[in-house]
Scaffold this active site. Structure first.
Site, mmCIF file in Angstrom:
data_model
loop_
_atom_site.group_PDB
_atom_site.id
_atom_site.type_symbol
_atom_site.label_atom_id
_atom_site.label_comp_id
_atom_site.label_asym_id
_atom_site.label_seq_id
_atom_site.Cartn_x
_atom_site.Cartn_y
_atom_site.Cartn_z
ATOM 1 N N GLY A 44 0.787 -1.239 0.000
ATOM 2 C CA GLY A 44 0.000 0.000 0.000
ATOM 3 C C GLY A 44 0.812 1.278 0.000
ATOM 4 O O GLY A 44 0.420 2.275 -0.603
ATOM 5 N N ASP A 100 0.626 3.815 4.241
ATOM 6 C CA ASP A 100 -0.395 4.516 3.461
ATOM 7 C C ASP A 100 -1.488 5.108 4.349
ATOM 8 O O ASP A 100 -1.788 6.291 4.274
ATOM 9 C CB ASP A 100 -1.000 3.592 2.381
ATOM 10 C CG ASP A 100 -1.480 2.242 2.913
ATOM 11 O OD1 ASP A 100 -1.357 1.981 4.130
ATOM 12 O OD2 ASP A 100 -1.980 1.438 2.111
ATOM 13 N N ASP A 103 -5.746 2.858 10.160
ATOM 14 C CA ASP A 103 -7.172 2.654 10.372
ATOM 15 C C ASP A 103 -7.375 2.309 11.851
ATOM 16 O O ASP A 103 -7.327 3.200 12.686
ATOM 17 C CB ASP A 103 -7.584 1.522 9.399
ATOM 18 C CG ASP A 103 -9.061 1.275 9.302
ATOM 19 O OD1 ASP A 103 -9.785 2.191 8.909
ATOM 20 O OD2 ASP A 103 -9.506 0.148 9.595
HETATM 21 P P1 IMP Z 1 -5.234 -1.139 10.552
HETATM 22 O O1 IMP Z 1 -4.445 -2.226 11.206
HETATM 23 O O2 IMP Z 1 -6.722 -1.322 10.827
HETATM 24 O O3 IMP Z 1 -4.786 0.240 10.929
HETATM 25 O O4 IMP Z 1 -5.087 -1.399 9.004
HETATM 26 C C1 IMP Z 1 -4.411 -0.561 8.161
HETATM 27 C C2 IMP Z 1 -4.381 -1.167 6.782
HETATM 28 O O5 IMP Z 1 -5.701 -1.399 6.317
HETATM 29 C C3 IMP Z 1 -3.756 -0.210 5.780
HETATM 30 O O6 IMP Z 1 -2.379 -0.417 5.653
HETATM 31 C C4 IMP Z 1 -4.502 -0.536 4.510
HETATM 32 O O7 IMP Z 1 -3.834 -1.591 3.827
HETATM 33 C C5 IMP Z 1 -5.843 -1.033 4.958
HETATM 34 N N1 IMP Z 1 -6.880 0.016 4.842
HETATM 35 C C6 IMP Z 1 -7.480 0.707 5.832
HETATM 36 N N2 IMP Z 1 -8.382 1.580 5.375
HETATM 37 C C7 IMP Z 1 -8.353 1.445 4.020
HETATM 38 C C8 IMP Z 1 -9.070 2.101 2.948
HETATM 39 O O8 IMP Z 1 -9.924 3.001 3.130
HETATM 40 N N3 IMP Z 1 -8.756 1.698 1.693
HETATM 41 C C9 IMP Z 1 -7.827 0.727 1.423
HETATM 42 N N4 IMP Z 1 -7.136 0.102 2.395
HETATM 43 C C10 IMP Z 1 -7.398 0.453 3.684
HETATM 44 MG MG MG Z 2 -1.400 -1.648 3.972
#
Ligand code: IMP
Ligand code: MG
Length: 179
Positions: A44, A100, A103
């Protein structure tokens, strides 16, 4: 065309260039006289990584990791599997993780724990985007391009099922595409 699947553009390529320039200035100022060991999280971050390192005016070493979270694909579980580790030892280095989007923050919390155990001189996080309303951890984003609402975004490295990463802007994906 890919743009037909986009509900609304959130950041044009000009908006993104402005965010990159600002991040590059801040980072160059904070790291003056130092070298950065940049860790890009594949896949990403690859588009953002290649732009932001060129906006930084101190020497940047580059390395990459691939992390994959267990569990279903839509939500991250916080248990992360390292599919590709760094090529180099980061002990004593000024590490900057380039991601990138943050979340829930679970992936990053776990990755930072792993990297901190390797005794870098410092470790900071640079993320293009942050979804604060989704956060489940208190991971600090030291350099953040923009905060975004809880919408599914694609483009500029962000994918849905490996598609749209090469879109030059960032947009909200139409619900009918992923529903
Ligand atoms: P986290 O562990 O929930 O913070 O996940 C983060 C990962 O989820 C990022 O590196 C992205 O690969 C993916 N992600 C989170 N939100 C989006 C989005 O809106 N579009 C695409 N990928 C996302
Ligand atoms: Mg990612």
């Amino acid at each position: 065309m890919m743009m037909d699947d986009i509900e609304r553009v959130m950041f044009t390529k000009e908006n993104i260039a402005g965010m990159i320039a600002k991040l590059g200035k801040e980072i160059s100022r904070d790291y003056a006289g130092k070298e950065i060991f940049a860790v890009g999280i594949l896949k990403g971050a690859v588009v953002f990584f290649s732009d932001v390192v060129r906006a930084i005016d101190v020497p940047v070493q580059m390395d990459f990791m691939i992390a994959s979270s267990y569990g279903n694909s839509a939500e991250t579980s916080g248990t992360v599997k390292i599919l590709k580790d760094l090529d180099y030892d980061i002990a004593g280095k000024h590490v900057m993780i380039i991601e990138d989007i943050i979340d829930s923050g679970l992936t990053m919390e776990y990755l930072m724990e792993i990297l901190r155990a390797r005794k870098p001189a410092s470790i900071r996080l640079c993320a293009l985007l942050s979804k604060p309303s989704r956060r489940q951890t208190d991971v600090t984003i030291d350099y953040c391009g923009a905060e975004v609402p809880d919408e599914f975004l694609v483009g500029y490295g962000l994918d849905f099922a490996e598609k749209y990463r090469n879109l030059p802007c960032i947009g909200i994906l139409k619900k009918e595409i992923y529903a």
